[in-house]
Scaffold this active site. Structure first.
Site, mmCIF file in Angstrom:
data_model
loop_
_atom_site.group_PDB
_atom_site.id
_atom_site.type_symbol
_atom_site.label_atom_id
_atom_site.label_comp_id
_atom_site.label_asym_id
_atom_site.label_seq_id
_atom_site.Cartn_x
_atom_site.Cartn_y
_atom_site.Cartn_z
ATOM 1 C CE LYS A 149 -4.269 0.889 2.608
ATOM 2 N NZ LYS A 149 -5.024 0.713 3.897
HETATM 3 C C1 E4P Z 1 -8.667 1.349 4.042
HETATM 4 O O1 E4P Z 1 -7.631 0.660 3.438
HETATM 5 C C2 E4P Z 1 -8.187 2.257 5.177
HETATM 6 O O2 E4P Z 1 -7.640 1.447 6.213
HETATM 7 C C3 E4P Z 1 -9.544 2.543 6.074
HETATM 8 O O3 E4P Z 1 -10.570 2.203 5.204
HETATM 9 C C4 E4P Z 1 -9.505 3.895 6.547
HETATM 10 O O4 E4P Z 1 -10.615 4.118 7.320
HETATM 11 P P1 E4P Z 1 -11.027 5.341 8.166
HETATM 12 O O5 E4P Z 1 -11.382 6.523 7.588
HETATM 13 O O6 E4P Z 1 -12.193 4.742 9.166
HETATM 14 O O7 E4P Z 1 -9.950 5.385 9.341
#
Ligand code: E4P
Length: 223
Positions: free
Chosen positions: A83
């Site tokens: 990522k």
């Molecule tokens: C996705 O890969 C992220 O980890 C995640 O969806 C972030 O979500 P949040 O805005 O609830 O932290």
């Protein structure tokens, strides 16, 4: 639509996996930090539970450092997806790894042009954060719709992963808009199964069944 669970908590991942409908896992540095365990060890543990794509995020923000940080993660398991954030260096790093055949998830996407560049750089997944856009008064799901149109216009194979999901309605909208994947906290995945009328209906079916069983016992034996 594939469903990923968005957590680094092993117990939650096991619960989600036990449903038999879990396709992958997403983690991020905040979720890992919350667990207070070594990063690589936890990624290994997650990959042992879930065979689908498991996203592991780097924290470097310069191309060479990002690649160097990704290398040991790539070796953890075949289903690891690296990522990178949607910044210039992230796009470059995505191109470098994608050209090598490594799957990349481009994260922190907040507008469709970031998704267009991520697709051109060969990303396997693009992660638009719908909940965070809603949080500041925007329309997160509109971005999913825009990316869907752009990707379909040009036949990009990058999968849209609707992320930062806050509630089941986001899941409904993601599926209706043709998002390829949605990643959600365990709570939201569990909410997808819930409906009060299902619970009431089931309670009544079971009560009626018990009642009829009691009546049968009372019936006199046939002569
Ligand atoms: C996705 O890969 C992220 O980890 C995640 O969806 C972030 O979500 P949040 O805005 O609830 O932290």
């Amino acid at each position: 639509m594939d469903i990923y669970v968005d957590t680094a908590n092993l117990d939650e991942i096991k619960i989600a996996a036990s449903l038999g409908v879990l396709d992958g896992v997403t983690t991020n540095p905040s979720l890992i930090a919350k667990e207070g365990v070594p990063f690589k060890q936890r990624m290994k543990e997650i990959c042992a539970v879930v065979k689908g794509p498991v996203s592991a995020e780097v924290v470097s923000i310069e191309h060479d450092a990002m690649i160097a940080e990704a290398e040991p993660l790539i070796d953890i398991a075949e289903n690891i997806v690296i990522k990178f954030p949607c910044i210039e260096e992230g796009i470059k790093a995505c191109k470098t790894l994608s050209d090598r055949g490594v799957r990349v998830n481009m994260t922190l996407c907040f507008q469709p042009l970031q998704a267009l560049l991520a697709a051109k750089a060969g990303a396997f997944l693009i992660s638009p954060f719908v909940g965070r856009v809603d949080d500041v008064g925007g329309d997160g799901m509109e971005i999913i719709q825009q990316i869907r149109v752009i990707y379909d216009n040009y036949g990009f194979k990058t999968k849209i992963l609707t992320a930062s999901i806050r509630h089941p309605q986001h899941m409904v909208q993601a599926a209706m808009m043709g998002s390829d994947v949605a990643t959600a906290p365990l709570k939201v995945i569990q909410q997808m199964i819930k409906h009060p009328l299902t619970d009431v209906g089931l309670k009544n079916f079971l009560a009626d069944w018990e009642k009829s069983k009691a009546q049968l016992v009372k019936e006199p034996a046939m002569a």
